[in-house]
Design an enzyme around this catalytic site. Structure first.
Site, short mmCIF file in Angstrom:
data_model
loop_
_atom_site.label_atom_id
_atom_site.label_comp_id
_atom_site.label_asym_id
_atom_site.label_seq_id
_atom_site.Cartn_x
_atom_site.Cartn_y
_atom_site.Cartn_z
N GLY A 198 57.10 87.78 35.57
CA GLY A 198 57.99 87.92 34.59
C GLY A 198 57.59 88.64 33.09
CB SER B 248 56.52 92.21 36.97
OG SER B 248 56.51 91.38 35.99
CD GLU C 108 58.43 80.35 36.98
OE1 GLU C 108 59.69 80.07 37.48
OE2 GLU C 108 58.31 81.56 36.80
CE LYS D 279 60.85 83.43 38.80
NZ LYS D 279 59.78 83.58 37.84
CD GLU E 95 55.95 84.75 43.10
OE1 GLU E 95 56.73 85.66 43.06
OE2 GLU E 95 55.79 83.59 42.63
CG ASN F 8 62.44 82.26 42.43
OD1 ASN F 8 63.25 81.24 42.44
ND2 ASN F 8 61.27 82.04 42.03
CG HIS G 211 57.31 79.65 41.74
ND1 HIS G 211 56.96 79.69 40.18
CD2 HIS G 211 57.58 80.77 42.08
CE1 HIS G 211 57.27 80.92 39.89
NE2 HIS G 211 57.78 81.79 40.92
N GLY H 264 61.83 87.73 41.09
CA GLY H 264 62.51 87.05 40.25
C GLY H 264 63.76 87.79 39.54
P1 PGA Z 1 59.44 88.11 38.31
O1 PGA Z 1 59.31 86.52 39.24
O2 PGA Z 1 59.96 88.90 39.50
O3 PGA Z 1 60.61 87.99 37.48
O4 PGA Z 1 58.22 88.36 37.90
C1 PGA Z 1 58.75 86.45 40.48
C2 PGA Z 1 58.62 85.02 40.74
O5 PGA Z 1 58.20 84.21 39.87
O6 PGA Z 1 58.83 84.71 41.80
#
Ligand code: PGA
Length: 251
Positions: A172, A211, A98, A13, A166, A11, A96, A232
């Site tokens: 992140g 992460s 976000e 983003k 998630e 992803n 997601h 991500g």
């Molecule tokens: P991350 O994001 O691997 O940077 O933690 C994962 C995601 O939000 O899909």
């Protein structure tokens, strides 16, 4: 031995422009096209999809989008419909955290997206996750069960579904959930699906995201209910992402 094929999703983003996106896709392709026992999907920003579709054509890497609007067409400025994505991507990330947070998306809206994708023959990658306060209050299991059920209202195309658990506190942050925590919640997601569809529940893939990197992926994939990862940050580095895919292929 799991009977479900491992899937690794990148992803991106809101990262990369068209040219750097093409370059990144080419590098990932060079490094991982020959690994075929893992399903690989990359999800670049909308503006790059057409160019990256050309890069991936005929390869073993599939293309996904990061969002969709469930309406067919009309006065929805700035939005992208399933009809527009049809033929361009095979998968779409929905729900997601976000988007739930910054765009106020409700589980009802996520469910409408899932249904419209399934009508159009595309595969939803449906995300669920609790925040830190819910986890600390000990209510994560209940919260995830409710969020997943609400996000699947009216949906029934189980073969097309991928779920991603998630936890928001792990996204992140560099602090992934432990494999035991991730397994517990993946099992909760699988139970919900098995209740909704006893015959097909065990074939739906449940991913962990938050992460994930090449150091922790192997341990996460050892868990019986974790069938892959939604990645991500680590998906923006071709070498790191391909290492992660390679490790997943040996699980
Ligand atoms: P991350 O994001 O691997 O940077 O933690 C994962 C995601 O939000 O899909």
């Amino acid at each position: 031995m799991k009977h479900r094929k491992t899937v690794i999703v990148g992803n991106w983003k809101m990262n990369t422009d068209v040219q750097s996106g093409i370059n990144l896709a080419k590098q990932i392709l060079d490094l991982s096209n020959n690994i075929t026992n893992v399903e690989k999907i990359i999800c670049p920003p909308f503006v790059s999809l057409t160019s990256i579709a050309k890069v991936l054509k005929g390869s073993s890497i599939q293309l996904g989008a990061q969002n969709v609007n469930p309406n067919e067409n009309g006065a929805f400025t700035g939005e992208v419909s399933t009809a527009m994505l049809h033929g361009l991507v095979s998968h779409v990330v929905i729900g997601h955290s976000e988007r739930r947070m910054f765009n106020d998306e409700s589980s009802d809206q996520v469910a409408a997206k899932a249904v419209s994708l399934s009508k159009a023959g595309m595969n939803p990658i449906l995300c669920v996750g609790e925040d830190l306060s819910i986890r600390k209050s000990g209510k994560a299991v209940n919260f995830i069960a409710k969020q997943l059920e609400a996000s699947l209202k009216g949906f029934s195309n189980w073969n097309s579904l991928i779920i991603a658990y998630e936890p928001i506190w792990a996204i992140g942050t560099g602090e992934a959930a432990t494999s035991a925590q991730a397994q517990e919640m993946a099992a909760v997601c699988r139970n919900i699906i098995c209740n909704l569809t006893p015959d097909l529940g065990n074939s739906v893939r449940v991913l962990y995201g938050g992460s994930v990197n090449s150091k922790n992926v192997a341990k996460l994939l050892e868990q019986p209910d974790i069938d892959g990862a939604l990645v991500g940050g680590a998906s923006l580095n071709a070498q790191e992402f391909s290492n992660l895919i390679k490790l997943a292929s040996s699980k």
